[in-house]
Design a protein around this motif. Structure first.
Motif, mmCIF file in Angstrom:
data_model
loop_
_atom_site.group_PDB
_atom_site.id
_atom_site.type_symbol
_atom_site.label_atom_id
_atom_site.label_comp_id
_atom_site.label_asym_id
_atom_site.label_seq_id
_atom_site.Cartn_x
_atom_site.Cartn_y
_atom_site.Cartn_z
ATOM 1 N N ASP A 179 6.789 6.040 -10.960
ATOM 2 C CA ASP A 179 6.493 5.069 -12.051
ATOM 3 C C ASP A 179 7.322 3.800 -11.705
ATOM 4 O OD1 ASP A 179 8.886 5.813 -12.709
ATOM 5 O OD2 ASP A 179 8.198 6.571 -14.739
ATOM 6 N N GLU A 180 8.255 3.532 -10.868
ATOM 7 C CA GLU A 180 8.839 2.484 -10.527
ATOM 8 C C GLU A 180 8.538 1.601 -9.314
ATOM 9 O OE1 GLU A 180 12.856 3.304 -10.683
ATOM 10 O OE2 GLU A 180 13.129 3.665 -12.572
ATOM 11 N N ALA A 181 7.333 2.146 -8.797
ATOM 12 C CA ALA A 181 6.800 1.636 -7.527
ATOM 13 C C ALA A 181 6.134 0.124 -7.660
ATOM 14 C CB ALA A 181 5.860 2.384 -6.809
ATOM 15 N N MET A 182 6.258 -0.721 -6.849
ATOM 16 C CA MET A 182 5.698 -2.120 -6.937
ATOM 17 C C MET A 182 4.434 -2.090 -7.023
ATOM 18 S SD MET A 182 8.369 -4.532 -4.794
ATOM 19 C CE MET A 182 10.012 -4.138 -4.537
ATOM 20 N N GLN A 183 3.709 -3.278 -7.550
ATOM 21 C CA GLN A 183 2.410 -3.515 -7.554
ATOM 22 C C GLN A 183 1.886 -4.201 -6.244
ATOM 23 O OE1 GLN A 183 2.088 -5.085 -11.543
ATOM 24 N NE2 GLN A 183 0.821 -3.513 -12.085
ATOM 25 N N MET A 184 0.499 -4.105 -6.114
ATOM 26 C CA MET A 184 -0.115 -5.097 -5.078
ATOM 27 C C MET A 184 -0.127 -6.379 -5.616
ATOM 28 S SD MET A 184 -1.365 -5.571 -1.968
ATOM 29 C CE MET A 184 -1.919 -3.880 -1.457
ATOM 30 N N ASP A 185 0.477 -7.353 -4.738
ATOM 31 C CA ASP A 185 0.423 -8.663 -5.307
ATOM 32 C C ASP A 185 -0.281 -9.670 -4.139
ATOM 33 O OD1 ASP A 185 0.847 -11.328 -6.224
ATOM 34 O OD2 ASP A 185 3.018 -10.874 -7.024
ATOM 35 N N LEU A 186 -1.542 -9.806 -4.487
ATOM 36 C CA LEU A 186 -2.263 -10.378 -3.435
ATOM 37 C C LEU A 186 -2.099 -12.002 -3.611
ATOM 38 C CD1 LEU A 186 -6.090 -8.632 -4.319
ATOM 39 C CD2 LEU A 186 -4.256 -8.348 -2.427
ATOM 40 N N ASP A 187 -1.554 -12.533 -4.604
ATOM 41 C CA ASP A 187 -1.271 -13.921 -4.451
ATOM 42 C C ASP A 187 -0.041 -13.987 -3.661
ATOM 43 O OD1 ASP A 187 -1.921 -16.906 -5.903
ATOM 44 O OD2 ASP A 187 0.401 -16.416 -6.193
ATOM 45 N N LEU A 208 0.721 -1.124 0.201
ATOM 46 C CA LEU A 208 -0.115 -0.020 -0.204
ATOM 47 C C LEU A 208 0.772 1.261 0.131
ATOM 48 C CD1 LEU A 208 -2.828 -1.254 2.651
ATOM 49 C CD2 LEU A 208 -3.104 -0.792 0.045
ATOM 50 N N ASP A 209 1.936 1.344 0.590
ATOM 51 C CA ASP A 209 3.003 2.311 0.508
ATOM 52 C C ASP A 209 3.519 2.599 -0.633
ATOM 53 O OD1 ASP A 209 2.807 3.048 3.187
ATOM 54 O OD2 ASP A 209 4.301 1.841 3.868
ATOM 55 N N GLN A 210 3.942 1.513 -1.267
ATOM 56 C CA GLN A 210 4.287 1.560 -2.817
ATOM 57 C C GLN A 210 3.129 2.234 -3.701
ATOM 58 O OE1 GLN A 210 7.418 0.213 -4.418
ATOM 59 N NE2 GLN A 210 7.858 1.193 -2.368
ATOM 60 N N LYS A 211 1.743 1.621 -3.511
ATOM 61 C CA LYS A 211 0.826 2.350 -4.018
ATOM 62 C C LYS A 211 0.889 3.744 -3.868
ATOM 63 C CE LYS A 211 -3.025 2.314 -7.024
ATOM 64 N NZ LYS A 211 -3.526 3.622 -6.682
ATOM 65 N N ARG A 212 0.789 4.201 -2.775
ATOM 66 C CA ARG A 212 0.882 5.742 -2.588
ATOM 67 C C ARG A 212 1.874 6.461 -3.127
ATOM 68 N NH1 ARG A 212 -1.566 3.969 2.051
ATOM 69 N NH2 ARG A 212 0.429 3.112 3.304
ATOM 70 N N ASN A 213 3.192 5.937 -3.190
ATOM 71 C CA ASN A 213 4.387 6.260 -3.966
ATOM 72 C C ASN A 213 3.935 6.579 -5.275
ATOM 73 O OD1 ASN A 213 6.076 6.691 -1.753
ATOM 74 N ND2 ASN A 213 6.971 4.607 -1.845
ATOM 75 N N GLN A 214 3.285 5.445 -6.032
ATOM 76 C CA GLN A 214 2.969 5.246 -7.399
ATOM 77 C C GLN A 214 2.142 6.610 -7.665
ATOM 78 O OE1 GLN A 214 0.617 1.978 -9.086
ATOM 79 N NE2 GLN A 214 2.625 1.584 -10.314
ATOM 80 N N ASP A 215 1.024 6.725 -6.791
ATOM 81 C CA ASP A 215 0.227 7.883 -6.663
ATOM 82 C C ASP A 215 0.857 9.190 -6.838
ATOM 83 O OD1 ASP A 215 -1.853 6.182 -7.115
ATOM 84 O OD2 ASP A 215 -2.590 6.146 -5.015
ATOM 85 N N ALA A 216 2.053 9.200 -6.042
ATOM 86 C CA ALA A 216 2.619 10.556 -5.900
ATOM 87 C C ALA A 216 3.820 10.730 -7.058
ATOM 88 C CB ALA A 216 3.649 10.527 -4.762
ATOM 89 N N GLY A 217 3.775 9.847 -8.176
ATOM 90 C CA GLY A 217 4.498 10.150 -9.283
ATOM 91 C C GLY A 217 5.752 9.175 -9.546
#
Length: 507
Positions: A455-463, A444-453
């Motif tokens: 573009d190398e942040a990790m994706q949520m991997d639920l599996d 989720l922190d990575q998602k917030r970084n992605q939203d902040a610009g």
């Protein structure tokens, strides 16, 4: 228009290429195939002849004379001296031997010698049958009794003295580079041995080599932009892997105690002397290890590889003598940045404040650069270039390491280290995060970084989180850039010098 005229026009041949193509036609007119499917008379490689020369050679000066053994060898003609007789150098697989042609020794006599002089050029691949002997000047030589053209070269090889000098052409036409520059061939022979030595070391330590997907429905395991492709049968996008970490840790969760993979990774990012979009990584994971165990593995493995491939632990590279003898220096990352810049990033937990401080230091970053990258750019600018002897930087900020386990008792810090040698990063290692709740928060922190610009942040991997929910033991993990390690051990300035076919823009 016949096929030769079509070839000449379609390939836009120059004068020298046309002359060589005429010799191809001449061979055919004589009933000789200039590209035969095999050389049946081949009995030895050039290396085998050189290794067993004394047992094979003829010696007319011995008492009684030694007749010698008839051998058949093949290779590329890289030197030719035409006089009444012909001397030449035949090269096969990096090994060189001299050949000697005289009409009195050739089965077809003067006619065979004249055809060789007129129609065989530098770069041609030929086969010869003859007897090894040593010339008056001490050169190991084959007295040729019979020769065959095996592949007529239409392109001229580069000048034997200058070699191929144009850097871009060397990368685009590696086959020419290998033909003309023997030292380049040596680099790639040693690269292969480096990988073999690494594999041998890991196998001996009880690691199991595995294979994980190159095409992945989610990319992860690193901070990088991916290459995207579409899977027609499944009608969905897939990503070329940027790392194999998350799949290997799934295997540890599944019960494998020690696993590793040597594979290609792909990152859709810039190209420079240290980065290529397609590169080779080794990642390994061991259950019930932590980052201290992995540090020991790295220094032992690097020393083993250097000794196996180079025969020494003291290596000249990038203008320094580097000693790979364990143990390696260990330095906390926070303290290293303080030592080299005076900046303590923990005093500036907000992005705006840290940005202001790193700009004062002269770090070239944009105002919207996220906090973890500000730390990373400061590290790259001021610390890494000073780390010459093998050094482990350890204990990284949690925000910079979304897959590493928190260090007990030290808030905001994770158990991560990276090895640096001669100012070059050549690996990344963690005590792996195995808490599924914590892992989800990091994503989720990575998602917030992605939203902040970012573009190398990790994706949520639920599996992957689901795999952790089944329980993954405490684990130590490591990734080593094979190309970077080869640059270091083989003293090559650019990553393209250790990749046979680096990516290049189309002409």
């Amino acid at each position: 228009m016949d096929s030769y005229s079509s070839f000449e026009n379609g390939m836009q041949l120059n004068e020298y290429q046309r002359l060589r193509l005429d010799k191809v036609k001449k061979f055919r007119e004589l009933g000789i195939d200039p590209y035969p499917p095999r050389f049946l008379q081949r009995t030895h490689s050039v290396a085998e002849v050189l290794q067993n020369f004394e047992a094979l050679q003829k010696d007319d000066h011995a008492d009684p004379p030694v007749p010698g053994v008839l051998v058949g060898v093949s290779g590329r003609l890289m030197l030719k001296r035409d006089k009444k007789v012909v001397f030449g150098d035949l090269i096969e697989d990096g090994n060189r031997i001299q050949i000697y042609l005289k009409d009195a020794h050739l089965e077809a006599g003067e006619q065979s010698l004249l055809l060789f002089k007129d129609s065989v050029d530098l770069g041609d691949i030929i086969g010869v049958v003859g007897k090894p002997f040593i010339t008056k000047t001490g050169d190991k030589t084959i007295e040729v009794h019979q020769w065959n053209i095996l592949s007529k070269a239409i392109n001229q090889p580069p000048d034997k003295h200058a070699g191929l000098q144009d850097t871009e052409q060397r990368y685009r036409q590696r086959y020419v580079d290998l033909i003309s520059n023997p030292e380049v061939r040596d680099v790639f022979v040693k690269r292969s041995r480096i990988i073999s030595a690494m594999r041998s070391y890991l196998d001996r330590q009880g690691f199991l080599e595995v294979e994980t997907p190159t095409l992945q429905p989610l990319y992860g395991g690193a901070s990088a932009r991916p290459f995207v492709t579409h899977h027609n049968a499944l009608d969905q996008n897939f990503y070329m892997r940027i790392a194999d970490e998350l799949y290997l840790k799934r295997l540890v969760a599944g019960g494998f105690g020690k696993v590793y993979e040597i594979c290609k990774d792909f990152r859709n990012e810039g190209i420079d002397v240290r980065h290529n979009p397609e590169f080779t990584m080794m990642e390994c994971y061991a259950a019930y290890w932590d980052y201290n165990d992995v540090m020991k593995l790295v220094e032992e493995m690097f020393a083993y590889i250097a000794q196996e491939v180079l025969g020494t632990l003291k290596v000249q590279t990038r203008g320094y003598e580097v000693d790979f003898t364990p143990p390696y220096r260990r330095l906390q990352l926070r303290q290293a940045i303080i030592d080299y810049t005076g900046l303590d990033y923990e005093q500036y937990p907000e992005q705006e404040d840290l940005y202001r401080e790193v700009k004062k230091l002269g770090v070239d970053v944009a105002p919207d650069t996220v906090w973890p990258k500000l730390v990373d750019e400061t590290l790259k600018t001021f610390v890494i270039p000073k780390l010459i002897q093998p050094t482990f930087l350890y204990d990284y900020p949690e925000k910079l390491s979304p897959l590493a386990k928190k260090k007990p008792g030290v808030a905001g810090t994770v158990e991560r280290f990276q090895p640096f040698i001669a100012g070059l990063e050549c690996g990344n290692a963690f005590t792996e995060l195995n808490d599924p709740v914590d892992q989800r928060e990091r994503f989720l922190d990575q998602k917030r970084n992605q939203d902040a610009g970012d573009d190398e942040a990790m994706q949520m991997d639920l599996d992957f989180i689901n795999a952790l929910m089944y329980g993954m033991p405490p684990t130590g993990g490591l990734g080593v850039g094979i190309d970077r390690l080869c640059m270091l051990l083989l003293d090559q300035a650019s990553i393209r010098d250790v990749i046979l076919f680096p990516q290049m823009r189309n002409l």
